[in-house]
Motif scaffolding. Structure first.
Motif, mmCIF file in Angstrom:
data_model
loop_
_atom_site.group_PDB
_atom_site.id
_atom_site.type_symbol
_atom_site.label_atom_id
_atom_site.label_comp_id
_atom_site.label_asym_id
_atom_site.label_seq_id
_atom_site.Cartn_x
_atom_site.Cartn_y
_atom_site.Cartn_z
ATOM 1 N N VAL A 138 0.852 -1.183 0.000
ATOM 2 C CA VAL A 138 0.000 0.000 0.000
ATOM 3 C C VAL A 138 0.886 1.230 0.000
ATOM 4 N N ASP A 139 0.529 2.188 -0.846
ATOM 5 C CA ASP A 139 1.292 3.433 -0.917
ATOM 6 C C ASP A 139 0.428 4.485 -1.601
ATOM 7 N N ALA A 140 0.755 5.734 -1.353
ATOM 8 C CA ALA A 140 0.049 6.851 -1.964
ATOM 9 C C ALA A 140 0.951 7.530 -2.985
ATOM 10 N N THR A 141 0.348 8.245 -3.890
ATOM 11 C CA THR A 141 1.091 8.996 -4.887
ATOM 12 C C THR A 141 0.349 10.294 -5.162
ATOM 13 N N ILE A 142 0.971 11.155 -5.918
ATOM 14 C CA ILE A 142 0.370 12.454 -6.252
ATOM 15 C C ILE A 142 0.111 12.506 -7.748
ATOM 16 N N THR A 143 -1.110 12.870 -8.110
ATOM 17 C CA THR A 143 -1.467 13.110 -9.503
ATOM 18 C C THR A 143 -1.730 14.602 -9.658
ATOM 19 N N ASN A 152 -12.285 18.818 -6.028
ATOM 20 C CA ASN A 152 -11.514 18.248 -4.921
ATOM 21 C C ASN A 152 -10.004 18.262 -5.154
ATOM 22 N N SER A 153 -9.530 18.882 -6.217
ATOM 23 C CA SER A 153 -8.081 19.056 -6.324
ATOM 24 C C SER A 153 -7.642 20.101 -5.307
ATOM 25 N N ALA A 154 -6.477 19.909 -4.731
ATOM 26 C CA ALA A 154 -6.024 20.787 -3.647
ATOM 27 C C ALA A 154 -4.508 20.746 -3.567
ATOM 28 N N SER A 155 -3.973 21.605 -2.734
ATOM 29 C CA SER A 155 -2.526 21.647 -2.527
ATOM 30 C C SER A 155 -2.068 20.370 -1.836
ATOM 31 N N THR A 156 -0.950 19.824 -2.290
ATOM 32 C CA THR A 156 -0.419 18.582 -1.733
ATOM 33 C C THR A 156 0.751 18.889 -0.805
ATOM 34 N N TRP A 157 1.189 17.873 -0.087
ATOM 35 C CA TRP A 157 2.292 18.067 0.850
ATOM 36 C C TRP A 157 3.619 18.318 0.138
ATOM 37 N N LYS A 158 3.664 18.054 -1.164
ATOM 38 C CA LYS A 158 4.869 18.344 -1.946
ATOM 39 C C LYS A 158 4.818 19.724 -2.596
#
Length: 473
Positions: A138-143, A152-158
């Protein structure tokens, strides 16, 4: 100055007939019959009879994405080859499927249809070897959302802008890539270690497995049933997620943050090392490579009794790893004795994995392969979420996961004895298999697809195609 002869020019015209490109996509369309299940799920979205079967459209979109499409208009590659594929829905009709019919109320049914397709594919020869431990990562990624205006697009931690989906892949080391078990589309500002999201994708991942391969909650050690393990980095190391894994009968191996108590345990073990050496004892054990050889500069120790783990499920173990950093790497205050320190926790009992600590460490390090799975998923439609609404992009994510599965099943059934095709990444697989050229014709009331005989992998493709047909008949 010596001149070189130019390559002879060929005559170019636009009057060819009976030729198809991307002929190998037909293998994916024949792999699993999603039509009946998906059509039944979406039947109530139609007021009358449909012209194009919704299940067929869904499968066509998944095949197009596997072929490299990054938007719904990519179905045009199939529309342009109807001599091989038969009638294909228009781009507009396919858009209506994604943007209106596969909504949040019907997405669960589509996921169940994908689980049925997996059961059929595994029964046809794509199943893991009997008796092996199934490993889920299990892992998350950024699109990234380049339009800056999707729901629902928003600022990410990166410090980027877009979405933060959480994914679960079944590790299949015999091919390049894994099977996509579950995916949860989340807003870009979703947390990395949100317990509820991890539990949700774990539940979906287990439901995506055939019944015979699901764990038995009353048998977490897997003594009498399937053995399953879920791996994660430190984002998954939460008390609630660990408890949910234990309740579901799934073992876990999570990265663990190097906090102050862990640093104190490392210091204690480093100090004890010299004393233990005088008495012939061993505190730090060597790590191993995947071929079983000793990994130079890496040592392991168990610190279960040195850190309070009472908040974690019973039998949770803490394993420490220290390794000399690569040249040029900067050490931090958390590092000890010139070594980079990392940690992970697991509930795997002593003796369950060959190699003891070294075996547990090697098994956990293989979680890094999930980055390859995500990278290939991004090359298979995940890099771009093409719709405005969040529900439509969730449907697109499900199509991406379906496309990933189709590629994996194709390799497992058709090319498992062809390492050049089974172990290549998706871009290479498209070039070698999916994008192969062929000549199509009709004789004796049958359509005949003749793959270019000069193509290096022509025989392997034809043989694999017949294997797929034999497996599903």
């Amino acid at each position: 100055m010596k001149t070189t002869a130019m390559v002879p020019r060929v005559k170019v015209s636009a009057d060819g007939a009976g030729v198809v490109s991307h002929a190998g996509v037909g293998m994916l369309r024949e792999l699993a019959d999603l039509t009946g299940q998906v059509s039944a799920v979406l039947a109530d979205t139609y007021k009358g009879p449909w012209l194009h079967d919704p299940g067929r459209m869904y499968a066509d979109l998944a095949a197009a994405v596997a072929d490299g499409a990054d938007s719904v208009s990519g179905i045009g590659t199939l529309i342009d080859q109807q001599a091989q594929h038969g009638p294909v829905a228009s781009v507009t009709t396919a858009w209506r499927l994604i943007d209106g019919r596969v909504d949040a109320a019907h997405l669960t049914g589509v996921k169940q249809a994908r689980a049925v397709a997996r059961e059929v594919a595994w029964a046809a020869g794509a199943a893991p070897p009997a008796g092996v431990e199934l490993v889920m990562d299990v892992d998350a990624t950024i699109t990234i959302d380049h339009s800056d205006g999707k729901q629902n697009s928003a600022s990410t931690w990166k410090k980027t802008y877009g979405f933060h989906p959480l994914l679960v892949f079944l590790d299949r080391p015999d091919i390049a890539g894994g099977e996509a078990l579950a995916g949860l589309l989340r807003a870009g500002n979703a947390g990395s270690n949100t317990t509820a999201d991890h539990i949700a994708v774990l539940t979906e991942a287990l439901a995506a497995l055939p019944e015979a391969y699901r764990p038995r909650p009353d048998d977490p050690a897997g003594a009498d049933g399937p053995r399953l393990l879920i791996r994660s980095d430190s984002a998954g190391a939460t008390h609630g997620f660990a408890a949910a894994c234990r309740k579901a009968g799934v073992s876990f191996s999570f990265g663990f943050p190097v906090t102050a108590p862990v640093r104190d345990a490392v210091a204690t073990l480093v100090e004890a090392e010299s004393v233990a050496a005088e008495r012939g004892w061993t505190v730090w054990y060597p790590a191993i490579e995947r071929d079983g050889s000793v990994r130079d500069g890496a040592r392991l120790a168990e610190a279960t009794g040195l850190v309070d783990l009472s908040a974690w499920p019973p039998r949770t173990r803490l394993i420490l790893r220290k390794e000399r950093p690569h040249p040029g790497a900067q050490l931090t205050f958390a590092d000890q004795d010139g070594h980079r320190v990392t940690a992970f926790i697991t509930d795997t009992p002593i003796g369950a994995v060959p190699g003891q600590l070294a075996g547990l460490d090697l098994r956990h390090r293989r979680h890094a392969r999930v980055e390859d799975r995500i990278r290939q998923a991004k090359a298979t439609g995940l890099r771009n979420l093409p719709c405005f609404s969040f529900a439509s992009n969730s449907a697109w994510l499900e199509i991406v996961l379906t496309a990933t599965d189709l590629l994996a099943w194709c390799k497992l059934i058709a090319f498992i004895d062809e390492p050049d095709l089974a172990c290549c990444e998706v871009a290479t697989f498209r070039y070698r298999v999916l994008h192969v050229a062929a000549r199509i014709g009709r004789a004796a009331r049958k359509t005949h697809l003749r793959i270019d005989r000069t193509w290096r992998w022509a025989t392997a493709i034809a043989t694999g195609w017949h294997r797929i047909r034999a497996a599903f008949t």
